[in-house]
Scaffold this motif. Structure first.
Motif, PDB file in Angstrom:
ATOM      1  N   GLU A   1      95.480 -23.374  81.668  1.00 33.34           N
ATOM      2  CA  GLU A   1      95.372 -23.958  82.991  1.00 33.34           C
ATOM      3  C   GLU A   1      97.026 -24.515  83.316  1.00 33.34           C
ATOM      4  O   GLU A   1      97.575 -24.344  84.357  1.00 33.34           O
ATOM      5  N   GLU A   2      97.402 -25.308  82.300  1.00 32.63           N
ATOM      6  CA  GLU A   2      98.917 -25.869  82.151  1.00 32.63           C
ATOM      7  C   GLU A   2      99.755 -24.704  82.224  1.00 32.63           C
ATOM      8  O   GLU A   2     100.882 -24.562  83.064  1.00 32.63           O
ATOM      9  N   LYS A   3      99.831 -23.503  81.392  1.00 26.98           N
ATOM     10  CA  LYS A   3     100.664 -22.572  81.435  1.00 26.98           C
ATOM     11  C   LYS A   3     100.613 -21.734  82.864  1.00 26.98           C
ATOM     12  O   LYS A   3     101.629 -21.314  83.209  1.00 26.98           O
ATOM     13  N   ALA A   4      99.536 -21.507  83.323  1.00 25.60           N
ATOM     14  CA  ALA A   4      99.597 -21.067  84.601  1.00 25.60           C
ATOM     15  C   ALA A   4     100.385 -21.861  85.792  1.00 25.60           C
ATOM     16  O   ALA A   4     100.864 -21.275  86.420  1.00 25.60           O
ATOM     17  N   LYS A   5     100.085 -23.260  85.649  1.00 29.38           N
ATOM     18  CA  LYS A   5     100.718 -24.295  86.650  1.00 29.38           C
ATOM     19  C   LYS A   5     102.031 -24.124  86.362  1.00 29.38           C
ATOM     20  O   LYS A   5     102.989 -23.887  87.235  1.00 29.38           O
ATOM     21  N   TRP A   6     102.621 -24.158  85.221  1.00 25.79           N
ATOM     22  CA  TRP A   6     104.222 -24.072  85.019  1.00 25.79           C
ATOM     23  C   TRP A   6     104.613 -22.586  85.509  1.00 25.79           C
ATOM     24  O   TRP A   6     105.679 -22.401  85.976  1.00 25.79           O
ATOM     25  N   GLN A   7     103.939 -21.485  85.309  1.00 25.04           N
ATOM     26  CA  GLN A   7     104.520 -20.325  85.591  1.00 25.04           C
ATOM     27  C   GLN A   7     104.556 -20.228  87.214  1.00 25.04           C
ATOM     28  O   GLN A   7     105.440 -19.657  87.826  1.00 25.04           O
ATOM     29  N   ASP A   8     103.562 -21.020  87.863  1.00 27.62           N
ATOM     30  CA  ASP A   8     103.498 -21.077  89.354  1.00 27.62           C
ATOM     31  C   ASP A   8     104.924 -21.675  89.946  1.00 27.62           C
ATOM     32  O   ASP A   8     105.284 -21.395  90.844  1.00 27.62           O
ATOM     33  N   ILE A   9     104.933 -22.789  89.163  1.00 27.45           N
ATOM     34  CA  ILE A   9     106.341 -23.557  89.598  1.00 27.45           C
ATOM     35  C   ILE A   9     107.517 -22.607  89.318  1.00 27.45           C
ATOM     36  O   ILE A   9     108.636 -22.532  90.141  1.00 27.45           O
ATOM     37  N   VAL A  10     107.431 -22.055  88.247  1.00 27.13           N
ATOM     38  CA  VAL A  10     108.613 -21.041  87.942  1.00 27.13           C
ATOM     39  C   VAL A  10     108.874 -19.966  89.324  1.00 27.13           C
ATOM     40  O   VAL A  10     109.882 -19.918  89.781  1.00 27.13           O
ATOM     41  N   ASP A  11     107.783 -19.634  89.553  1.00 29.54           N
ATOM     42  CA  ASP A  11     107.688 -18.399  90.507  1.00 29.54           C
ATOM     43  C   ASP A  11     107.893 -18.917  92.020  1.00 29.54           C
ATOM     44  O   ASP A  11     108.539 -18.343  93.107  1.00 29.54           O
ATOM     45  N   ARG A  12     107.732 -20.457  92.126  1.00 27.94           N
ATOM     46  CA  ARG A  12     107.944 -20.742  93.548  1.00 27.94           C
ATOM     47  C   ARG A  12     108.741 -21.942  93.754  1.00 27.94           C
ATOM     48  O   ARG A  12     108.633 -22.875  94.445  1.00 27.94           O
ATOM     49  N   MET A  13     109.697 -22.201  92.665  1.00 27.52           N
ATOM     50  CA  MET A  13     110.572 -23.528  92.893  1.00 27.52           C
ATOM     51  C   MET A  13     111.512 -23.181  93.823  1.00 27.52           C
ATOM     52  O   MET A  13     112.075 -22.074  93.973  1.00 27.52           O
ATOM     53  N   TYR A  14     111.805 -24.325  94.475  1.00 29.13           N
ATOM     54  CA  TYR A  14     112.694 -24.192  95.658  1.00 29.13           C
ATOM     55  C   TYR A  14     114.448 -24.282  95.062  1.00 29.13           C
ATOM     56  O   TYR A  14     114.610 -25.553  94.690  1.00 29.13           O
ATOM     57  N   LEU A  15     115.150 -23.482  95.704  1.00 32.75           N
ATOM     58  CA  LEU A  15     116.437 -23.540  94.953  1.00 32.75           C
ATOM     59  C   LEU A  15     117.456 -23.312  96.177  1.00 32.75           C
ATOM     60  O   LEU A  15     117.552 -22.587  96.844  1.00 32.75           O
ATOM     61  N   PRO A  16     117.985 -24.604  96.768  1.00 33.30           N
ATOM     62  CA  PRO A  16     118.878 -24.552  98.212  1.00 33.30           C
ATOM     63  C   PRO A  16     119.859 -23.508  98.026  1.00 33.30           C
ATOM     64  O   PRO A  16     120.747 -23.307  97.002  1.00 33.30           O
ATOM     65  N   TYR A  17     120.067 -22.842  99.111  1.00 36.41           N
ATOM     66  CA  TYR A  17     121.020 -21.453  99.223  1.00 36.41           C
ATOM     67  C   TYR A  17     121.274 -21.313 100.474  1.00 36.41           C
ATOM     68  O   TYR A  17     120.457 -21.640 101.684  1.00 36.41           O
ATOM     69  N   ASP A  18     122.745 -21.216 100.844  1.00 37.09           N
ATOM     70  CA  ASP A  18     123.084 -20.884 102.245  1.00 37.09           C
ATOM     71  C   ASP A  18     123.947 -19.365 102.322  1.00 37.09           C
ATOM     72  O   ASP A  18     124.615 -19.039 101.611  1.00 37.09           O
ATOM     73  N   LYS A  19     122.924 -18.589 103.113  1.00 31.61           N
ATOM     74  CA  LYS A  19     123.263 -17.360 103.155  1.00 31.61           C
ATOM     75  C   LYS A  19     124.641 -17.016 103.937  1.00 31.61           C
ATOM     76  O   LYS A  19     125.390 -16.154 103.438  1.00 31.61           O
ATOM     77  N   ASP A  20     125.197 -17.871 104.795  1.00 33.56           N
ATOM     78  CA  ASP A  20     126.501 -17.534 105.632  1.00 33.56           C
ATOM     79  C   ASP A  20     127.530 -17.904 104.559  1.00 33.56           C
ATOM     80  O   ASP A  20     128.393 -17.010 104.467  1.00 33.56           O
TER      81      ASP A  20
END
Length: 751
Positions: free
Chosen positions: A524-543
């Motif tokens: 369960e912990e591993k699955a949670k960690w992987q979900d964070i890896v997959d859906r971590m927000y990293l600020p980015y500006d396209k312009d």
């Protein structure tokens, strides 16, 4: 800028003594041997402005000011490096008049730190009435016998009349810190005889350990001993003699220094002190100095970087390496690398994230792997303290301290202490860096897997899930750029959190079943960690096509540093903190710090866009800043900028760039010179177990060369106007890459 020391390849020397430069001179001529160290203050009393300081590795004290009384989770105390008992004190009288360079008339002054041999010398001629005496001082802290301090003073009568000389040599516990505990004394003297003193730190209310230190002095002198005096805080021995015209007198003072860190009782400590004093009593000064110099010669043979055509650059890198070696050489796994080392009392604690992010890469390249492994073991052994730090915040897992002596957080600024949590990721990266560089998995699959697991548990609890954005976020942090406090989604922090979880999951797949059982990470912990890896927000500006330092950063008034009037720099000494926080100016690499760490994980376009955007906004007012930008600039072939930033990091203290060297040297930033040259100019990387280089020669230089330790080999790299040359000095043959092409190194082979 006006330099107070001359530019020489192996020396830091001045022939000028000015009272206004006294503290700068003391900082720049500091000595250390990893066990103890001291600023370059005078042996004798000096009535002018000065910051005397002697420091013992691992000996510290909680500051009197309680910092945790009004915020839950706040540290209970601010841990400080304390001024040790002054065991080098020697005062001098000439015909009954005390020597004091703040008052006396002197000429022919010379102050010289010999970097090659780690010896500090000072000489001058003093005129008192009809008497003129030449003084020659020499001191070193032995690396052959870590507990040994050696001083030698030579007197020559330049007068036509006889001169009476008196030497009053002391071990003095009447010392204080300038910026801690309100001028209170730290030491209680428990035992004194005529030549030795044993002192213990005063009791405190925080349950922190009390330290005992013992010092015993022995003398070799041409003068006669005439008196011993013992007071509550000092033991003093007086020597006297008469010098006729051109006659020379000498006195040597050898002090054995021991602490309770190595002994179970005061009786054991005292017995060892006596035994060590006896051991060195039959050795001459020259024998003691030769043993010390021989160890330094071995160090320089393996680590020296030689630069031809630029003496300023040459002096800078050697001064950097000297500062590192005098602070830490891996001999004691209980110690770490403090930001000031043994050169000043500023800052609390002895351990910052500087070690993992900046010192580890250098020690990997210049010493045996065990030295770096000791630094990693230091963190493992302080895991219990990291649990406490996380629990204080109501969080799971381990939060390594921003500042510590014993693993418990002891810093006194909230926005640093419990918001600058990127250090957890930096420690994880150091484990990865060690494993990648050495190929040794023994740590990462055992102790390191425990550290990574507990850090990952912290990250998994510290993030929160944004339902609106369907992503994980981290609010309320401070990134490496300390000119931005309490921000949301610092890109550096979020990136390291995600990477740590991903790396830990990879390591967990490799650990042995017995270790996996001890770690007890559920599916369960591993699955949670992987979900964070997959859906971590990293600020980015396209312009702009950049990674945004944190939410809201682009809403600032983005004016470059060049728009700041020169008389307002550095801004941390001219602007209010409020104005700094509202400004767009960056103290040190933040986004760029991660791009340096994972330099081959980003495209050239990504590195270029982010460097071009952030570097013009960076004031480089952290000593750790310039080297990181220098490496990325070199990677982008911005040679002029790379060299400019190398010069800044290599000569940061020698040229007092940030106007703060009076407080002590910036030891952990002294890694920057090596990093800039080896990882920047020489382009050293490790890809899939393969060592690679992409060297270039700065236009200002004729050549440069260095030796590098790598997986049981010592490799010599030389770069000149004809190209790059590689030689295997020792070890088995090795396949490397140079400019993307394979090269097989055999003994004495060059390219």
């Amino acid at each position: 800028m006006k330099r107070i020391f001359e530019v020489q390849p192996w020396n830091v020397e001045t022939h000028e003594f000015k009272a206004e430069n006294k503290r700068l001179q003391e900082s720049m001529t500091s000595l250390g041997n990893g066990y103890m160290g001291m600023r370059g203050f005078f042996d004798e009393d000096y009535s002018g402005d000065s910051l005397p300081g002697i420091y013992l590795g691992g000996v510290w004290y909680p500051d009197k000011t309680r910092v945790g009384w009004w915020k839950n989770g706040y540290p209970k105390y601010f841990g400080k490096v304390i001024n040790a008992v002054n065991f080098i004190k020697m005062n001098f009288e000439i015909n009954g008049s005390k020597l004091d360079l703040a008052k006396d008339t002197i000429s022919d002054f010379d102050l010289n730190l010999d970097l090659k041999n780690a010896v500090l010398t000072r000489s001058f001629v003093v005129t008192k009435g009809d008497s003129k005496i030449q003084f020659d001082f020499e001191r070193f802290l032995s690396v052959a016998q870590k507990e040994l301090s050696v001083q030698k003073v030579i007197f020559k009568n330049l007068s036509s009349n006889p001169v009476d000389i008196k030497v009053i040599s002391s071990i003095d516990a009447n010392v204080k810190n300038e910026d801690a505990n309100y001028d209170e004394h730290f030491w209680e003297v428990r035992h004194i005889d005529e030549n030795s003193l044993v002192a213990e730190t005063t009791a405190n209310d925080f349950g922190t350990p009390r330290f005992t230190s013992g010092m015993q002095a022995t003398y070799v002198t041409s003068f006669e001993q005439v008196n011993n005096e013992v007071t509550d805080l000092e033991t003093a021995t007086t020597f006297s003699g008469k010098l006729n015209e051109n006659e020379v007198g000498t006195i040597e003072k050898r002090v054995i220094v021991v602490t309770s860190r190595d002994y179970d009782s005061t009786a054991d400590l005292t017995a060892s002190m006596n035994n060590l004093s006896s051991t060195i009593s039959d050795s001459s000064y020259d024998q003691l100095l030769t043993a010390h110099s021989n160890v330094w010669a071995e160090r320089w043979q393996q680590s020296d970087i030689q630069i031809m055509g630029d003496d300023e650059a040459q002096q800078g890198i050697r001064f950097n390496l000297f500062g590192l070696f005098t602070t830490y050489y891996g001999d004691d796994a209980r110690l770490n690398i403090g930001p000031k080392g043994f050169t000043g009392e500023k800052y609390g604690g002895a351990t910052y994230w500087d070690t993992e992010a900046f010192a580890v890469p250098v020690y990997l390249g210049i010493t045996k792997p065990e030295v770096t492994k000791n630094l990693l073991m230091y963190r493992y052994k302080q895991l219990d303290g990291a649990y406490v730090n996380a629990q204080e915040q109501g969080l799971k897992g381990a939060l390594y301290p921003m500042v510590t002596f014993n693993g418990i957080e002891c810093h006194n600024e909230w926005e640093i202490t419990f918001e600058e949590i990127h250090r957890n990721g930096d420690i994880a990266f150091a484990i990865y860096n060690y494993t990648r560089y050495t190929g040794d998995k023994s740590y990462v699959l055992h102790e390191g897997s425990k550290v990574l697991t507990e850090i990952s548990r912290f990250w998994a609890d510290r993030v929160h899930f944004s339902q609106r954005n369907n992503q994980y976020m981290i609010h309320g942090v401070t990134g490496p750029d300390e000119y931005e406090n309490n921000v949301d989604n610092n890109w550096n922090t979020n990136y390291l959190a995600r990477w740590t979880l991903e790396y830990t999951l990879k390591v967990l797949n490799e650990v042995a079943p017995e270790q996996a059982k001890q770690l007890n990470v559920s599916d369960e912990e591993k699955a949670k960690w992987q979900d964070i890896v997959d859906r971590m927000y990293l600020p980015y500006d396209k312009d702009l096509d950049i990674f945004v330092q944190h939410d809201g950063f682009l809403d600032k008034d983005l004016q470059p540093v060049s728009s700041i009037p020169a008389d307002q720099l550095p801004i941390n000494q001219h602007w209010s903190w409020d104005k700094i926080l509202r400004s767009p100016y960056i103290k040190q690499g933040d986004v760029l710090q991660v791009m340096y760490d994972f330099i081959d994980s980003f495209t050239e376009e990504e590195k270029k866009h982010n460097f071009d955007f952030y570097e013009p906004l960076t004031v480089h007012e952290s000593s750790l800043s310039a080297a990181i930008y220098s490496v990325v600039a070199a990677d982008l072939h911005y040679e002029k900028k790379a060299v400019e930033l190398y010069e800044r990091t290599a000569r940061l203290d020698l040229d007092n760039y940030n106007n703060d060297t009076v407080d002590g040297l910036h030891i952990t930033s002294m890694t920057g010179g090596w990093i800039s040259i080896v990882q920047g100019f020489a382009g050293m990387r490790v890809h899939d177990d393969t060592l690679s280089y992409k060297p270039f020669l700065p236009q200002k230089w004729n050549s440069y060369s260095f030796r590098q330790v790598f997986r049981g080999r010592v490799i010599e790299v030389a770069v000149d106007n004809k190209g790059s040359h590689f030689k295997l000095i020792s070890g088995e043959p090795l396949n490397i890459e140079v400019d993307g092409k394979p090269l097989s190194l055999e003994s004495l082979q060059t390219n």
